[in-house]
Design a protein around this motif. Structure first.
Motif, mmCIF file in Angstrom:
data_model
loop_
_atom_site.group_PDB
_atom_site.id
_atom_site.type_symbol
_atom_site.label_atom_id
_atom_site.label_comp_id
_atom_site.label_asym_id
_atom_site.label_seq_id
_atom_site.Cartn_x
_atom_site.Cartn_y
_atom_site.Cartn_z
ATOM 1 N N VAL A 13 0.856 -1.185 0.000
ATOM 2 C CA VAL A 13 0.000 0.000 0.000
ATOM 3 C C VAL A 13 0.887 1.227 0.000
ATOM 4 O O VAL A 13 1.803 1.332 0.809
ATOM 5 N N GLY A 14 0.629 2.179 -0.891
ATOM 6 C CA GLY A 14 1.374 3.420 -0.914
ATOM 7 C C GLY A 14 2.475 3.422 -1.950
ATOM 8 O O GLY A 14 2.803 2.394 -2.545
ATOM 9 N N GLY A 15 3.048 4.605 -2.157
ATOM 10 C CA GLY A 15 4.117 4.778 -3.133
ATOM 11 C C GLY A 15 5.455 4.313 -2.597
ATOM 12 O O GLY A 15 5.554 3.693 -1.547
ATOM 13 N N ASP A 16 6.515 4.638 -3.336
ATOM 14 C CA ASP A 16 7.857 4.197 -2.973
ATOM 15 C C ASP A 16 8.323 4.746 -1.627
ATOM 16 O O ASP A 16 8.934 4.048 -0.838
ATOM 17 N N VAL A 66 -13.258 -4.438 4.982
ATOM 18 C CA VAL A 66 -13.382 -5.019 3.650
ATOM 19 C C VAL A 66 -13.051 -3.948 2.620
ATOM 20 O O VAL A 66 -13.639 -2.866 2.647
ATOM 21 N N ALA A 67 -12.108 -4.248 1.721
ATOM 22 C CA ALA A 67 -11.766 -3.333 0.632
ATOM 23 C C ALA A 67 -12.128 -4.003 -0.682
ATOM 24 O O ALA A 67 -11.750 -5.155 -0.927
ATOM 25 N N TYR A 68 -12.881 -3.302 -1.506
ATOM 26 C CA TYR A 68 -13.277 -3.801 -2.822
ATOM 27 C C TYR A 68 -12.317 -3.227 -3.854
ATOM 28 O O TYR A 68 -12.153 -2.008 -3.937
ATOM 29 N N LEU A 69 -11.683 -4.095 -4.654
ATOM 30 C CA LEU A 69 -10.713 -3.670 -5.668
ATOM 31 C C LEU A 69 -11.237 -3.952 -7.062
ATOM 32 O O LEU A 69 -11.907 -4.965 -7.283
ATOM 33 N N LYS A 72 -7.781 -3.304 -11.930
ATOM 34 C CA LYS A 72 -6.474 -2.649 -11.921
ATOM 35 C C LYS A 72 -5.949 -2.447 -10.499
ATOM 36 O O LYS A 72 -5.004 -1.710 -10.292
ATOM 37 N N PHE A 73 -6.593 -3.088 -9.522
ATOM 38 C CA PHE A 73 -6.199 -3.036 -8.121
ATOM 39 C C PHE A 73 -6.332 -1.649 -7.506
ATOM 40 O O PHE A 73 -5.569 -1.278 -6.627
ATOM 41 N N THR A 74 -7.320 -0.898 -7.967
ATOM 42 C CA THR A 74 -7.658 0.382 -7.368
ATOM 43 C C THR A 74 -8.788 0.146 -6.371
ATOM 44 O O THR A 74 -9.759 -0.537 -6.684
ATOM 45 N N GLY A 112 -9.691 5.024 -4.043
ATOM 46 C CA GLY A 112 -8.825 5.731 -4.973
ATOM 47 C C GLY A 112 -7.371 5.310 -4.906
ATOM 48 O O GLY A 112 -6.603 5.573 -5.828
ATOM 49 N N VAL A 113 -6.961 4.652 -3.837
ATOM 50 C CA VAL A 113 -5.578 4.194 -3.693
ATOM 51 C C VAL A 113 -5.382 2.947 -4.554
ATOM 52 O O VAL A 113 -6.246 2.080 -4.616
#
Length: 129
Positions: A13-16, A66-69, A72-74, A112-113
């Motif tokens: 999760v998250g950027g570099d 619960v996260a729905y993706l 494209k895994f957004t 949105g992540v």
């Protein structure tokens, strides 16, 4: 299109700069998806159900996030569900990630992540720069 198999992996999760790796179990077979988190007292990390568009918490022992993706895994939506509830289906959802209640907020997982999944040395859903 990727064919998923049951197994272990990592959810990033998250950027570099602020990337956070979370241990992930993958439930792709009918049997593994049906079992899910039933009969457990908790989970260390997260569980991904694929393909899945909705979940329920009947016979669960603890509340879950619960996260729905999408494909494209957004992240489309994140919900906290108490035991004994039926979640509404998400039309564009292809994968569902479950974790203990409160975990996704700590990880920074919100709508949105875009997340990255790693299983067996391969990655899918690389975050956009």
């Amino acid at each position: 299109m990727r064919t998923w198999r049951d197994g272990e992996g990592t959810l990033t999760v998250g950027g570099d700069a602020g990337a956070r790796g979370v241990p992930l179990r993958i439930a792709a077979s009918y049997r593994a998806r049906t079992r899910g988190l039933l009969g457990r007292d908790g989970i260390d990390g997260a569980l991904m159900l694929t393909p899945a568009g909705s979940v329920h918490t009947f016979r669960m022992r603890f509340a879950i996030d619960v996260a729905y993706l999408d494909r494209k895994f957004t992240v489309l939506a994140v919900r906290t569900m108490k035991p004994g509830r039926l979640g509404l289906p998400r039309l564009r959802s292809r994968h569902v990630v479950e974790a203990e209640a409160g975990a996704m907020e700590r990880w920074g997982l919100r709508p949105g992540v875009r997340v990255e999944l790693r299983a067996a040395g391969t990655s899918w859903g690389r975050p956009a720069p």
